[in-house]
Design an enzyme around this catalytic site. Structure first.
Site, PDB file in Angstrom:
ATOM      1  CD  GLU D  29      20.103  65.781  22.480  1.00  0.00           C
ATOM      2  OE1 GLU D  29      19.940  67.168  22.573  1.00  0.00           O
ATOM      3  OE2 GLU D  29      19.539  65.114  23.481  1.00  0.00           O
ATOM      4  CD  GLU D  61      18.692  65.029  26.818  1.00  0.00           C
ATOM      5  OE1 GLU D  61      17.527  64.426  26.687  1.00  0.00           O
ATOM      6  OE2 GLU D  61      18.772  66.057  26.001  1.00  0.00           O
ATOM      7  CG  PHE D  84      22.073  73.852  27.036  1.00  0.00           C
ATOM      8  CD1 PHE D  84      23.085  74.734  26.598  1.00  0.00           C
ATOM      9  CD2 PHE D  84      21.499  73.355  25.708  1.00  0.00           C
ATOM     10  CE1 PHE D  84      23.195  75.515  25.315  1.00  0.00           C
ATOM     11  CE2 PHE D  84      21.250  74.039  24.598  1.00  0.00           C
ATOM     12  CZ  PHE D  84      22.227  75.089  24.419  1.00  0.00           C
ATOM     13  CG  PHE D  87      19.546  69.114  28.863  1.00  0.00           C
ATOM     14  CD1 PHE D  87      18.406  69.930  29.342  1.00  0.00           C
ATOM     15  CD2 PHE D  87      20.038  69.377  27.760  1.00  0.00           C
ATOM     16  CE1 PHE D  87      17.970  70.714  28.533  1.00  0.00           C
ATOM     17  CE2 PHE D  87      19.628  70.393  26.875  1.00  0.00           C
ATOM     18  CZ  PHE D  87      18.699  70.752  27.179  1.00  0.00           C
ATOM     19  CG  HIS D 133      28.841  73.603  39.976  1.00  0.00           C
ATOM     20  ND1 HIS D 133      28.459  74.911  39.829  1.00  0.00           N
ATOM     21  CD2 HIS D 133      29.586  73.601  41.196  1.00  0.00           C
ATOM     22  CE1 HIS D 133      28.979  75.647  40.931  1.00  0.00           C
ATOM     23  NE2 HIS D 133      29.592  74.803  41.602  1.00  0.00           N
TER      24      HIS D 133
HETATM   25  C1  TPP Z   1      15.730  67.282  26.834  1.00  0.00           C
HETATM   26  C2  TPP Z   1      16.355  68.497  25.860  1.00  0.00           C
HETATM   27  N1  TPP Z   1      17.468  68.047  25.281  1.00  0.00           N
HETATM   28  C3  TPP Z   1      17.966  68.734  24.173  1.00  0.00           C
HETATM   29  C4  TPP Z   1      17.306  69.919  24.149  1.00  0.00           C
HETATM   30  C5  TPP Z   1      17.892  70.877  22.862  1.00  0.00           C
HETATM   31  N2  TPP Z   1      17.165  70.890  21.694  1.00  0.00           N
HETATM   32  C6  TPP Z   1      16.472  72.138  21.559  1.00  0.00           C
HETATM   33  S1  TPP Z   1      15.403  72.116  20.289  1.00  0.00           S
HETATM   34  C7  TPP Z   1      16.085  70.574  19.902  1.00  0.00           C
HETATM   35  C8  TPP Z   1      15.376  69.776  18.686  1.00  0.00           C
HETATM   36  C9  TPP Z   1      14.158  69.423  18.994  1.00  0.00           C
HETATM   37  O1  TPP Z   1      13.600  68.612  18.134  1.00  0.00           O
HETATM   38  P1  TPP Z   1      12.150  68.345  17.589  1.00  0.00           P
HETATM   39  O2  TPP Z   1      11.686  67.652  18.794  1.00  0.00           O
HETATM   40  O3  TPP Z   1      11.938  67.239  16.424  1.00  0.00           O
HETATM   41  O4  TPP Z   1      11.411  69.746  17.533  1.00  0.00           O
HETATM   42  P2  TPP Z   1      11.724  71.056  16.220  1.00  0.00           P
HETATM   43  O5  TPP Z   1      12.870  71.600  16.657  1.00  0.00           O
HETATM   44  O6  TPP Z   1      12.276  69.929  14.879  1.00  0.00           O
HETATM   45  O7  TPP Z   1      10.545  71.496  16.333  1.00  0.00           O
HETATM   46  C10 TPP Z   1      16.930  70.511  20.792  1.00  0.00           C
HETATM   47  C11 TPP Z   1      17.678  68.964  20.649  1.00  0.00           C
HETATM   48  C12 TPP Z   1      16.434  70.584  24.912  1.00  0.00           C
HETATM   49  N3  TPP Z   1      15.906  71.813  24.833  1.00  0.00           N
HETATM   50  N4  TPP Z   1      15.895  69.570  25.615  1.00  0.00           N
END
Ligand code: TPP
Ligand code: TPP
Ligand code: MG
Ligand code: MG
Lengths: 315, 325, 315, 325
Positions: D29, D61, D84, D87, D133
């Protein structure tokens, strides 16, 4: 569906709270994920719930959800700094995880997605208990790609559970535009589960609150889940100190010009729901409330060593 | 008393708790009218189905374990039948990481009284055997229960349902329908977190659980013929570990063998060994031996499966070596 | 799209193989998950792939997939008994996991769902390498509820990967009717990902093979994934020794009456593709081939202790 | 030589391998033009983006780690940036259970040359700290790598990419941007499965990895002031464990402290302790001490975080006690 003037003003107030919270927290926390531009979706999602309802908010807006459910703003702010006065005495962060005693299910780890199922479980509990409680399951456009989203929707639709799925579609996930990595539209997915799905202008507060009210009413009547996609825009970076914004300048500007608070304000005034002075008064009152809460939280004490609670892990 | 199998005793406990507390319900794949694979829920549909308390789920493990967490937060006491422990890898986030953290992170406000039950183990049902419990010892806030007998299954299932934490209840397929024993009828609760000394002995301690307890007892019989008296400690609950009982036993015998069905590397046998070398070192007279499968996935052919899984002979051999050292 | 007579006869032959394999294995393995009634979907899914293509078959039909890719039937049967002559010398079961050297990705644990992503990864590899290889990702109606299904489809659709998603919808998962626990229809889900989705009569071999050919051609042209739902029926129990069948008797009988092999046979004869004698000859030849392979497998040796390979876990 | 941070050295290794082998690609991502959270992929997009070898994924993921497994089976050498380690619970099935079993179950026909890299650890980035881990030690077929220095990060990342097994490559956020050191330029490969004695000493062995290695070295400095010479063994690879180096060290010192960031119960420190009490008992002169966080999720407030994570003082204290016992 038409909302009463009172509801509309409550909605306005909650949108202003959302903005003021943003401004206040931005000053103390560079990692704060703000809601600038998304206030209509956020406020409509969490307004007007009843005791016994459950909400699993999107992390962006989670603190507002807790506030809307009755949590104290000063204690929520304390939770951003991990102060002893926070609802969990500093053990966990209030920006992504609201206090469960207010029916808020947060992110208990950093993973987006699973809370959609937790909300579904709350709806299952309501059905088992024969109450008319509902659960709000709110998620971002990026989060819609998680398998959890599919599993929760299919589960809720096949068991006719009282869940409102609400996608806070700000069209981006960190740096990834949803048009690149969210295939199709989120609202269209509802069809595949045989439930109602609707895309709503997420910067139109009235449209949002109407859609939410309809979906909740349906859920309370025992007719099952619905999906609402609130199409809005993240007016700023992923978090406060996020410098780079690779999105087209004119796109950003066009959406900023459609600021939902301003649009709603104009409409309230135009429709004669409240005059400018009344709205200004709400603004000022909220600003003071937020400032006072923040001032309180900042002087609140840090947790002591006993809070670690090495043996507290089991209930 | 009733003569029951492990499966029957487990279901009896569930039925008893469902009668006792309307908040208890059960969900999982094919557990309704079908009765659950291997009869895991036999009879529950007839008694509780009409009340909506026996719920067939879609094939969405994260979704329905997550729904279990959510329902538990909302005040219910869900039992989730995961079918096979192999699927823990699909739900460890919901069950363990989130579910296990909620109580602590909310400073005690949230409770997650959720039982996930799961079949596993090398046995007559050929497949889905993998023993995945060890991971959960490293996930704060969850409990892990692995009974060895029908009576223990009944008492521990009752306690698991009454517990306010996420509990994994492990049902070994090699014990499931493998003979009956007298099981107390009605109310019968065995506290979680307490090991059971299933055989007393002064020469060597064998720590085990589930099928390995049965094999450790058989090993003790073999050893007795050589004049070696083995003490068999059945952990019953793997998390939290009953440190006292283990340490007390080793303090007397000075020698320890840990038998475990999870592969040796990273398996819970290592946790028991680490505990004893840390807190019971002064009493140790010999190396601690872990008797566990090699670091490969469970092989398929029956003969390979046998080579893979420790049997009474191998446990006895390790104990003999410890006693002689 | 119209198939050549040769293709149609190959398809017929593979359907007969599917049936004969079923009959043969049912005699030695009470846990065999048969394909009775589903032969058209199974054969159409795995027919006519090219070198370099990958298939992640549904577990029910996995052995046929391996055979269709060129694996030896006797060795596949040996794999059901864990014989030393099986492709993995008895370390794992061939009924749910085909040999990877034939481009077959099986269930390496018992979990349904993840192979859909593995197939997607194979398609990604093809795209990276600039080949026109495709991946078949086949799954049951019950398995469609797994989050993996959603994640793989969204991933493939947003990256335009050459995957054909094929739902072998036999309308039941162990004991659970798909109408109870699969909300909406699987084919309709395609819309939500902006990819073509079609529901096909899964007992009509020609309709099935046409749909598969079209989806594969689209994938090979670089136009992205498609979804086919083959609506069929599990004519027998979940596995061979599965006694209870709670499904309505008349429903079962109605579907059995639409046996896909018989329907296809009639059509081939009716359309003049082959006369009955020709089809009978295929039947007999397949029967002999399957019997010979089974006889071979049954006399094959058991693995020795060295096969355990306690130190063989790493490549 | 170039003065690089852990993050820079890791990315340098990836870029070097991507130049060397066209089959190597990376996905995750926000790793494209954005460069990855904490710059985890900085520069890769500019060099390899146009070739399609730096792929932004949806937030799925299981889907993209699964796609990594599938692409690896198909002959590519994918690197998945999981963002991270927290996950891992969402993908352990794809990465570990299936991915780790494929080589063995296919009798060697399948290979899964997949690297999953993940940030974790208590550090300046407040959150996503959990150290998960340990579970993977109980999953046959996967390797786990946890470097402590920029140079090790570079050499171990190169080896991980060249390895034909699923490898978890752990990137500690407390080390990520925390200072530069001289790192060999160009080709630099450190074999997996080999521990590194980072400091020689004869009185007590401290086994550690990642941030704990740094703290163990600081502890050794403290101990030196008391005249205690600690040997610091940096595991570098946690699975498979370098048994020889650990046992050889303890054979000389007779005393062992294991420092680990994973919570104590079920953590990989227990595996090291179990190994030594099983195979090195004769040399042990004192109890083995595990220095690890308590069995709770990582707390949030900075002061609580400090109380949670072992520091040099606590490691030194345990070593002092071992040396005195
Ligand atoms: C399962 C998971 N994958 C990745 C992340 C890392 N992460 C935190 S915020 C984010 C973006 C989320 O996008 P969206 O759902 O569109 O929410 P927005 O930030 O746009 O409000 C990501 C990838 C996470 N917290 N959880
Ligand atoms: C993730 C997962 N959950 C549950 C199971 C147990 N299981 C094996 S077959 C089956 C039914 C699958 O239904 P469907 O996908 O419709 O395939 P069918 O058997 O009808 O061909 C189930 C639930 C499994 N193997 N994997
Ligand atoms: Mg977004
Ligand atoms: Mg089916």
């Amino acid at each position: 569906m038409t909302q009463s003037n009172e509801t509309l003003l409550d909605l306005y107030r909650l949108m202003v709270v959302t903005r003021e919270v943003d401004l206040a927290v931005s000053e103390i926390d560079g990692h704060w994920h703000g809601c600038d531009g998304e206030e209509a979706v956020v406020a409509a999602a969490y307004m007007g719930l009843r005791d016994g309802d459950t909400v699993a908010p999107h992390y962006r807006g989670s603190l507002v959800a807790a506030y809307a459910r009755g949590a104290d703003l000063a204690r929520l702010f304390a939770g951003i700094m991990g102060k002893a006065t926070s609802y969990n005495r500093g053990r966990y962060r209030s920006d992504i995880c609201g206090p469960p005693e207010f029916g808020v299910i947060g992110l208990y780890s950093g993973a987006l997605g699973p809370p959609l199922s937790y909300a579904t479980g709350a709806a299952l509990a309501a059905k088992l208990d024969g109450t008319d409680a509902v659960a709000m399951a709110v998620f971002g456009d990026g989060s819609s790609s998680r398998g959890d989203c599919h599993e929760a929707m299919n589960f809720a639709a096949s068991l006719k559970l009282p869940v409102v799925f609400l996608c806070q579609n700000n069209q981006v996930a960190i740096s990834t535009p949803s048009r690149d990595r969210v295939a199709g539209t989120v609202a269209d997915r509802a069809l595949g589960y045989g439930m109602p799905g609707v895309q709503v202008d997420g910067n139109d507060a009235v449209a949002m609150v109407d859609a939410v009210a309809e979906a909740r009413a349906r859920a309370r009547r025992g007719e099952g889940p619905s999906l609402i996609e609130g199409l809005t825009y993240r007016a700023r970076g992923h978090f406060v100190s996020d410098a780079a914004d690779p999105r087209p300048r004119d796109e950003v500007e066009a959406w900023r010009a459609r600021n939902p608070i301003r649009l709603f304000r104009d409409r309230l005034a135009g429709d004669g729901v409240a005059d400018t002075a009344h709205l200004d008064a709400i603004d000022a009152e909220v600003r003071d409330q937020v400032a006072a809460a923040m001032a309180q939280a900042q002087t609140d004490p840090e947790p002591g060593a006993d809070v670690l609670g090495a043996d507290d892990v089991y209930a | 008393m009733a003569r029951q199998t492990f499966q029957e005793a487990t279901v009896a406990a569930i039925a008893h708790e469902m009668r006792r507390d309307r908040n208890v319900f059960i969900m999982g794949e094919d557990i309704g009218a079908f009765g659950g694979p291997l009869h895991s829920c036999k009879g529950l549909w007839d008694e509780f189905g009409a009340q909506g308390r026996v719920i067939d789920t879609p094939i969405s493990e994260g979704g329905f374990v997550g729904a279990g967490v959510g329902a538990a937060l909302a005040g219910k006491r869900p039992i989730v039948d995961l079918m096979f422990l192999e699927f823990m890898g699909l739900v460890i986030h919901q069950f363990g990481l989130d579910g296990g953290a909620m109580h602590y992170y909310s400073d005690g406000k949230a409770k997650v009284p959720l039982v996930v039950r799961a079949k596993y183990g090398v046995g007559p049902f050929h497949g889905h055997a993998y023993d995945f419990h060890s991971w959960l010892l490293n996930v704060p806030g969850v409990k892990v229960v692995a009974p060895a007998t029908p009576s223990d299954a009944k008492g521990l299932m009752a306690a698991s349902i009454r517990d306010d934490n996420p509990v994994l209840f492990m049902e070994h397929m090699g014990l499931y329908h493998a003979g009956r024993e007298e099981v107390p009828e009605g109310e019968y609760v065995i506290p979680l977190g307490k090991a059971d000394v299933k055989r007393r002995g002064r020469d060597v301690t064998i720590v085990a659980s589930a099928l390995m307890t049965k094999r450790a007892l058989a090993a003790a019989d073999i050893l007795a013929q050589d004049g070696i008296e083995a003490e068999v400690v059945d952990l019953r609950t793997l998390a939290p570990l009953d440190e006292e009982t283990v340490l007390e036993s080793v303090a007397r015998t000075g020698r320890l063998v840990v038998a475990c069905e999870a592969v040796k590397s990273g398996g819970s046998a290592s946790e028991v060994a680490a505990l004893v070398v840390e807190k019971g070192f002064a009493h140790l007279k010999a190396p601690i031996a872990r008797v566990a499968p090699p670091n490969v996935p469970v092989p398929f052919h029956r003969e390979l499966e046998k080579l893979y899984l420790p049997d009474a002979g191998r446990i006895a051999e390790a104990a003999r070596a410890a006693a002689a050292a």
